[in-house]
Design an enzyme around this catalytic site. Structure first.
Site, PDB file in Angstrom:
ATOM      1  CB  SER A 138      20.382  -1.162 -71.037  1.00 25.71           C
ATOM      2  OG  SER A 138      21.618  -1.674 -70.566  1.00 25.71           O
ATOM      3  CE1 TYR A 151      23.092   0.470 -75.665  1.00 24.60           C
ATOM      4  CE2 TYR A 151      23.629  -0.144 -73.415  1.00 24.60           C
ATOM      5  CZ  TYR A 151      22.920  -0.363 -74.579  1.00 24.60           C
ATOM      6  OH  TYR A 151      22.032  -1.406 -74.644  1.00 24.60           O
TER       7      TYR A 151
HETATM    8  N1  LIG Z   1      22.411  -7.307 -76.462  1.00 24.41           N
HETATM    9  C1  LIG Z   1      22.486  -6.837 -75.227  1.00 24.41           C
HETATM   10  O1  LIG Z   1      23.310  -7.254 -74.419  1.00 24.41           O
HETATM   11  C2  LIG Z   1      21.525  -5.771 -74.775  1.00 24.41           C
HETATM   12  C3  LIG Z   1      21.393  -5.513 -73.393  1.00 24.41           C
HETATM   13  C4  LIG Z   1      20.511  -4.527 -72.966  1.00 24.41           C
HETATM   14  C5  LIG Z   1      19.767  -3.818 -73.889  1.00 24.41           C
HETATM   15  N2  LIG Z   1      19.919  -4.094 -75.216  1.00 24.41           N
HETATM   16  C6  LIG Z   1      19.127  -3.308 -76.159  1.00 24.41           C
HETATM   17  O2  LIG Z   1      18.295  -4.161 -76.900  1.00 24.41           O
HETATM   18  C7  LIG Z   1      18.097  -3.621 -78.203  1.00 24.41           C
HETATM   19  C8  LIG Z   1      18.433  -4.648 -79.266  1.00 24.41           C
HETATM   20  O3  LIG Z   1      19.764  -5.059 -79.101  1.00 24.41           O
HETATM   21  P1  LIG Z   1      20.373  -6.302 -79.897  1.00 24.41           P
HETATM   22  O4  LIG Z   1      21.471  -6.789 -79.049  1.00 24.41           O
HETATM   23  O5  LIG Z   1      19.312  -7.229 -80.328  1.00 24.41           O
HETATM   24  O6  LIG Z   1      21.015  -5.518 -81.173  1.00 24.41           O
HETATM   25  P2  LIG Z   1      21.290  -5.953 -82.692  1.00 24.41           P
HETATM   26  O7  LIG Z   1      22.408  -5.102 -83.176  1.00 24.41           O
HETATM   27  O8  LIG Z   1      21.427  -7.434 -82.797  1.00 24.41           O
HETATM   28  O9  LIG Z   1      19.954  -5.492 -83.419  1.00 24.41           O
HETATM   29  C9  LIG Z   1      19.592  -4.147 -83.483  1.00 24.41           C
HETATM   30  C10 LIG Z   1      18.745  -3.934 -84.721  1.00 24.41           C
HETATM   31  O10 LIG Z   1      18.412  -2.533 -84.772  1.00 24.41           O
HETATM   32  C11 LIG Z   1      18.559  -2.122 -86.112  1.00 24.41           C
HETATM   33  N3  LIG Z   1      18.835  -0.696 -86.183  1.00 24.41           N
HETATM   34  C12 LIG Z   1      19.950  -0.028 -85.761  1.00 24.41           C
HETATM   35  N4  LIG Z   1      19.862   1.269 -86.070  1.00 24.41           N
HETATM   36  C13 LIG Z   1      18.649   1.447 -86.677  1.00 24.41           C
HETATM   37  C14 LIG Z   1      17.983   2.576 -87.222  1.00 24.41           C
HETATM   38  N5  LIG Z   1      18.547   3.794 -87.227  1.00 24.41           N
HETATM   39  N6  LIG Z   1      16.759   2.413 -87.765  1.00 24.41           N
HETATM   40  C15 LIG Z   1      16.205   1.177 -87.799  1.00 24.41           C
HETATM   41  N7  LIG Z   1      16.779   0.070 -87.305  1.00 24.41           N
HETATM   42  C16 LIG Z   1      18.002   0.208 -86.754  1.00 24.41           C
HETATM   43  C17 LIG Z   1      19.720  -2.915 -86.650  1.00 24.41           C
HETATM   44  O11 LIG Z   1      19.719  -2.956 -88.067  1.00 24.41           O
HETATM   45  C18 LIG Z   1      19.474  -4.280 -86.028  1.00 24.41           C
HETATM   46  O12 LIG Z   1      18.661  -5.096 -86.845  1.00 24.41           O
HETATM   47  C19 LIG Z   1      18.954  -2.355 -78.279  1.00 24.41           C
HETATM   48  O13 LIG Z   1      18.140  -1.239 -77.983  1.00 24.41           O
HETATM   49  C20 LIG Z   1      19.970  -2.568 -77.178  1.00 24.41           C
HETATM   50  O14 LIG Z   1      20.464  -1.360 -76.654  1.00 24.41           O
HETATM   51  C21 LIG Z   1      20.775  -5.045 -75.691  1.00 24.41           C
END
Ligand SMILES: NC(=O)c1ccc[n+]([C@@H]2O[C@H](COP(=O)([O-])OP(=O)(O)OC[C@H]3O[C@@H](n4cnc5c(N)ncnc54)[C@H](O)[C@@H]3O)[C@@H](O)[C@H]2O)c1
Length: 254
Positions: A138, A151
């Site tokens: 990130s 985070y």
């Molecule tokens: N959305 C953003 O702005 C953003 C920005 C930078 C990085 N990210 C990273 O991208 C990744 C995905 O983010 P997103 O926004 O799509 O999130 P999201 O919450 O939409 O999806 C995350 C998924 O991970 C699953 N999950 C959570 N804990 C888990 C566990 N213990 N075991 C198995 N599955 C698990 C959840 O059930 C969910 O389906 C994350 O690592 C997040 O940190 C997101």
């Protein structure tokens, strides 16, 4: 021919948001996609979506914090060419607002979860003679976003984990990279706005959109296209690096 024909891809957290978009994109390019997620409803819905498009996908219920569970799933899958460590959770607060249990929860999912998947899958890739790994870091790893102590810490660890694996497993034909998105409009973002800023959702959404100099959040599909490139053979010369995808956040703010 798709770019991932004959490839088997494991995508953690593939039941929502960025992981969903990556799963669909990879399946469209011919990969057999294994979604590992806690969320059965979301994971199964993405599998249905992929099957309806004529692709191949399987849902594996999995908590990435459980090493034995992920090892058993990986061994059952057998051949694995691509691993995307995407499962992740958020926490809002600075160091003083980060209780020990908050630290552990974030660390267990975001850091240990990625380590567990690598621990289970690297031996499989080694035995096969290669593979591609992509870890979701990130912009928080680069700049330490305000009020995201735990985070940001976890994403810094992802960045370093990715580099370490790239170095140690290059000789086995395994490439490892990370990507660093700024805000992406997913349920993850909607969820933490709803939880932490009740009644101010629209205002916060605008504020978070404006924090990217480009003036908006990314769409998950934009992240999936970069993921596809880095996990495909087109990126055969790329390993040991992190790729911001951030609408100018890191270098063009101020
Ligand atoms: N959305 C953003 O702005 C953003 C920005 C930078 C990085 N990210 C990273 O991208 C990744 C995905 O983010 P997103 O926004 O799509 O999130 P999201 O919450 O939409 O999806 C995350 C998924 O991970 C699953 N999950 C959570 N804990 C888990 C566990 N213990 N075991 C198995 N599955 C698990 C959840 O059930 C969910 O389906 C994350 O690592 C997040 O940190 C997101």
């Amino acid at each position: 021919m798709g770019k991932l024909e004959q490839k088997v891809a494991v995508i953690t957290g593939g039941g929502s948001g960025i992981g969903r978009a990556i799963s669909v994109q990879f399946a469209k390019e011919g990969a057999k996609v294994h979604i590992l997620d806690l969320n059965e409803e979301g994971g199964n819905a993405v599998v249905e979506e992929i099957l309806a498009l004529g692709g191949q996908a399987v849902f594996n219920r999995c908590n990435v914090t459980d090493q034995q569970e992920i090892i058993a799933i990986a061994q059952h899958i057998g051949k694995i060419d691509i691993l995307v460590n995407n499962a992740g959770i958020a926490h809002v607060g600075n160091l003083e607002n980060c209780k020990s249990e908050d630290f552990e929860r974030i660390f267990n999912v975001n850091v240990k979860g990625a380590y567990n998947a690598l621990y289970a899958i690297i031996p499989i890739m080694k035995a096969q003679g290669g593979g591609a790994i992509l870890n979701l870091a990130s912009i928080a790893a680069w700049v330490g976003i305000t009020d995201r102590f735990a985070y940001s810490m976890s994403k810094g660890a992802i960045y370093a984990m990715s580099m370490s694996v790239a170095r140690d497993y290059m000789a086995y034909g395994i490439r490892s990279n990370s990507i660093s998105p700024a805000r992406v409009h997913t349920p993850f973002v909607d969820g933490f706005i709803a939880k932490n800023y009740p009644g101010k959702e629209a205002e916060m959404f605008e504020k978070l959109s404006a924090s990217q100099p480009i003036g908006r959040m990314a769409q998950p599909e934009e992240i999936a296209k970069l993921a596809l490139f880095l996990c495909s053979d087109d990126a055969g010369f790329i390993t040991g690096n992190d790729y911001p995808i951030d609408g100018g956040f890191i270098k063009l703010n101020n």
